[in-house]
Design a protein around this motif. Sequence first.
Motif, short mmCIF file in Angstrom:
data_model
loop_
_atom_site.label_atom_id
_atom_site.label_comp_id
_atom_site.label_asym_id
_atom_site.label_seq_id
_atom_site.Cartn_x
_atom_site.Cartn_y
_atom_site.Cartn_z
N VAL A 26 0.82 -1.21 0.00
CA VAL A 26 0.00 0.00 0.00
C VAL A 26 0.85 1.26 0.00
O VAL A 26 0.49 2.26 -0.64
N ALA A 51 0.46 -6.19 -2.97
CA ALA A 51 -0.19 -6.36 -1.66
C ALA A 51 -0.06 -7.76 -1.10
O ALA A 51 -0.84 -8.17 -0.26
N CYS A 180 -5.55 -1.81 -2.58
CA CYS A 180 -4.20 -1.65 -3.15
C CYS A 180 -4.23 -1.77 -4.66
O CYS A 180 -3.59 -0.99 -5.39
#
Length: 563
Positions: A26, A51, A180
């Motif tokens: 992120v 992610a 993300c």
Amino acid sequence: MASTLTRDIAALTSKTFDLCIIGGGVTGLFVAHDAASRGLSVALLERGDFAEGTSSASTKLIHGGTRYLENYEFGLVREALRERRILLHLAPHLTNPVPFMIPLYKGMPVPGHLIRAGMVFYDLLSFDKNWHVRDDKRFGWYQHLSAGKTLELEPALGAEGLKGSSVYFDGQVPNPMRLCLEVAKTAASSGAQLANYVRVQGLRLESGRVTGLEAVDRLTGKEITVQARLTVNCAGIWAVDIMNMLGVPAPVELKPSKGIHLITRPLSKSHAVVSVSPSGRRVMVIPWRGKSLVGTTDDFYGGDRDRIRTTVQDATTLIDEINAFLPSAKLTLDDVEACYAGARPLVFEPGKSASDLSRHYKIIDHGQAANRPGLLSVLGGKLTTSRSMAEVVVDRAQGLLGKSGKCMTETLPIGGGDIGVVEEYLARQREHATGLVDDQALLELVRSYGSAYSDVLEYVRQDKRLGARIKADRPFVLAQVHHAAERELATSVSDIALRRTDAGNLGDKDLAVGRAIADELQKVLKLSDADKQRQLDEYADAIRMDGLRDAQDERPRGAQATP
């Protein structure tokens, strides 16, 4: 906005970028989004899938963090509460408010009057939480409830010694991996070049300055060189490994902290229940997709960073903590339907435990710290404040590059976030999905992709078979497998079951979800039978609790075994 990710390795080597970002969690993705939206040329490399690391192992909350009040980190709490409001506005399809309850018992480690005072202060710090927000994102204000009202709302709580409860609201992101991914797609729509499964092998140094990096494409084995005016290290728990490539001692020590979460049958009625166990550990039982998400541990971790798993010992410890404050749960290992683990990249401070270390981020300019200009390292931070942290990072980067540009990310919708009130948008879309997917599947598509859900639905229009569910009791459809592989850079069963969707995160002990995805993915990517089986084996390992089979074998004869 473009809703397709393209993995163009040749483009990564074709020019000198303003920024090359290492890490597709992120933090790195928000830096890429912010920088690209300001007009900087951006490359981002992720060693695994987007992610896949720490960002996939959170408690799935967008929150101020009441715990940080205890550490007097008021600035961090205020920043997080402001960012909570912004994220719920920018990604309405991926976020929602959740009521939290703190039951107050006689003899608690923290007196009830201090908890109530903390909740009042928490509300004061979030004074603007309902400013200019949509109706479905409005937050209630703190309430103190009597013992009777508390048990009426959450009857599973123990009645003995109960004095009442404190109720407040925070935010939830049911699938942070999709958040993300939507940030990645938004960055790509602004011109960023992103590639997963590219591992950095070294930094390029010219006269002591970092001018880019050497990497290897893990999907092809091809070695590549990426040139950049500034490299930004957002590698999380691997950040010190990148710093060590400078050939000088790293200026900080990172101490990963392992956290685990368990998925169980529903343990609370409608609230996320938060308490401090008799041992002093903060534990949470959070409603999630019709089940309970139970978390979390917070202990220093020195094991294999490439394979962080929940162990039987981890799970047993957490189960004991839950049963101590929620006796009616009577949880056992057999109640664990799924589990996951990750490690937070915390900056070590001597004498402090993992839970005491600050979650505030730290930015290191290696030109100042080690006379190695051209590299910034971003350490720590949390999901909620990733956008604002990226703004500070890009401000710093622009200063080093001699460029200027205003941050745009506070107002740019994330992914398909331009939908307004989710239920109103969904009502308008139902006629477009009639005969293609069922209503629960449509809701899942809208909540996963926002206005871009139509890209997935187009696969069903072309082949009605793809409107079928991956597994009958879950609202994910086969079309999502095709969309993930062709438009979201998914290359494996785990990519799709654990990150592009939540199909496997709900539990898959019989691997029915994994096999269904593998069968469909084999058609899309033309996988050999051997590759398909390898991917299934890797997926099974990713969702397995370490030591569980041994623990079952040691049970007394006749004891119930987990399937």
